[in-house]
Design a protein around this motif. Sequence first.
Motif, mmCIF file in Angstrom:
data_model
loop_
_atom_site.group_PDB
_atom_site.id
_atom_site.type_symbol
_atom_site.label_atom_id
_atom_site.label_comp_id
_atom_site.label_asym_id
_atom_site.label_seq_id
_atom_site.Cartn_x
_atom_site.Cartn_y
_atom_site.Cartn_z
ATOM 1 N N LEU A 69 -22.435 27.984 39.075
ATOM 2 C CA LEU A 69 -23.797 27.934 39.614
ATOM 3 C C LEU A 69 -23.789 27.180 40.934
ATOM 4 C CD1 LEU A 69 -25.517 26.883 36.261
ATOM 5 C CD2 LEU A 69 -25.422 29.199 37.234
ATOM 6 N N LYS A 70 -24.288 27.810 41.964
ATOM 7 C CA LYS A 70 -24.429 27.118 43.233
ATOM 8 C C LYS A 70 -25.548 26.094 43.059
ATOM 9 C CE LYS A 70 -21.521 29.197 46.027
ATOM 10 N NZ LYS A 70 -20.478 28.445 46.747
ATOM 11 N N CYS A 71 -25.327 24.873 43.562
ATOM 12 C CA CYS A 71 -26.348 23.834 43.377
ATOM 13 C C CYS A 71 -26.546 23.034 44.654
ATOM 14 C CB CYS A 71 -25.968 22.918 42.214
ATOM 15 S SG CYS A 71 -24.483 21.934 42.524
ATOM 16 N N ILE A 113 -17.039 20.185 39.116
ATOM 17 C CA ILE A 113 -18.024 20.147 40.204
ATOM 18 C C ILE A 113 -17.233 20.444 41.464
ATOM 19 C CG2 ILE A 113 -19.662 18.757 41.515
ATOM 20 C CD1 ILE A 113 -20.030 16.962 39.120
ATOM 21 N N GLU A 114 -17.574 21.549 42.119
ATOM 22 C CA GLU A 114 -16.813 21.956 43.304
ATOM 23 C C GLU A 114 -17.432 21.336 44.555
ATOM 24 O OE1 GLU A 114 -16.314 26.196 43.270
ATOM 25 O OE2 GLU A 114 -15.636 26.276 45.341
ATOM 26 N N GLN A 115 -16.578 20.738 45.365
ATOM 27 C CA GLN A 115 -16.918 20.196 46.691
ATOM 28 C C GLN A 115 -18.304 19.542 46.750
ATOM 29 O OE1 GLN A 115 -14.314 20.671 49.043
ATOM 30 N NE2 GLN A 115 -15.346 19.140 50.273
ATOM 31 N N ASP A 174 -12.659 22.613 47.513
ATOM 32 C CA ASP A 174 -12.615 23.918 48.167
ATOM 33 C C ASP A 174 -12.464 23.647 49.668
ATOM 34 O OD1 ASP A 174 -13.219 26.366 49.388
ATOM 35 O OD2 ASP A 174 -15.023 26.769 48.256
ATOM 36 N N GLU A 175 -13.579 23.419 50.361
ATOM 37 C CA GLU A 175 -13.596 23.254 51.820
ATOM 38 C C GLU A 175 -12.544 22.265 52.339
ATOM 39 O OE1 GLU A 175 -16.225 23.730 49.916
ATOM 40 O OE2 GLU A 175 -18.024 24.305 51.034
ATOM 41 N N SER A 176 -12.319 21.152 51.641
ATOM 42 C CA SER A 176 -11.417 20.101 52.141
ATOM 43 C C SER A 176 -9.960 20.522 52.235
ATOM 44 C CB SER A 176 -11.458 18.870 51.225
ATOM 45 O OG SER A 176 -12.720 18.268 51.244
HETATM 46 MG MG MG Z 1 -16.847 26.701 46.998
#
Ligand code: MG
Length: 373
Positions: free
Chosen positions: A162-164, A212-214, A238-240
């Motif tokens: 889920l995008k949060c 919990i992603e990024q 992810d991004e890092s």
């Molecule tokens: Mg991501």
Amino acid sequence: MKIESIVLRELSMSLINPFTTSFGETRERRVLLAEVRAEGLSGWGECTAGEHPYFSEESTDTAWITILQELVPLLVAAEDQRGGKCPEIFRPVRGHRMAKAAVENALWDLEAQMRGVPLYELLGGTRETIACGVSIGIQPSLEKLMDKVGSALSEGYQRIKLKCKPGWDIQMFEAVRHRWPNIVLSCDANSAYRLRDTEHLTSFDRFHLLMIEQPLWADDFYFHAMLQQRLDTSICLDESIRNRRDTLAAIEMESCRIINIKLGRVGGFSEAIAIHNATQERGIPVWCGGMLESGIGRSHNIAMSTLENFSLPGDVSASSRYWAEDIIEPEVTVSSAGEIRVPNTPGRGFEIRTDLVERLTVRKEEIKAMALV
Ligand code: MG
Ligand code: OSB
């Protein structure tokens, strides 16, 4: 093998549903494709840069210029033009990893076809099927979200992400967990939180998320490590993570316990394999992220996901979740068990629908290698 020509195309493709993250909404994708031709064969690569430099510094336009003005001349001048050599060939160009990945991945596809082996085998993959999850964007209402989660589960997907963002988190997790207490659930903040939100983020623990992603800054390891100490829930970066060195730093600092590998974000298959091997040696599981790819990027994500340490369901899902018509044949489908069957034919294993590609093309440039020597 000597490259004869490279064709760069920009396609305009409408997503079936707009996709919303903490950094913005996407409706129309500007998909950049690199086709590398040699000996009557074509390798294809997809650039995963966004329309705007919001996820990373790159965009469709910066990648277009970088490929044409910098990467193609370096490649044409190179002695050995295989995908595995690209990190070295492209080293003079700093950053621009999504642009580099588009070209490098096309060369891996081409090499697999020349050798007559499936791409996944050339990469060192072993799986016959890969486990699929979905990434569900921020929705206009909780009701809409519940519908989306319900249909993804009924289609068999093994993990729901889920995008949060602040204001779209606790209540949403509560609603989803109340209805589905036992599903594998995770979330992705795309850097929407700050260290002052630590208390708030610790309250996610009660939802038993896989990860919990990024949660924090896109370039950070240090503060993620501080946050991870306070959380029961695993952080996934992810991004890092731009390369193997970042991976080692993050593991050493305990900034995360899981890593998302995206081919574009790390600059292509070579670096993705290096990250995979480094995480495997250190017992850190990985999964394959998605960037709303067309079938070409999707086929590469499938091949990548066959490597052994891709032990968690990825964001690689069916073509029909994104596109009315995908540009590959057959399109990517997911079984009722939430798996994609990995094709066994040479190269990427999916044909290009060249007529459809041509119809969707809004910009095209062909560079003949001869013209650059
Ligand atoms: Mg991501
Ligand atoms: O952070 O994983 C992300 C899409 C665009 C930019 C960033 C991300 C995403 C997704 C979608 O989560 C994954 C997909 O379904 O392709």
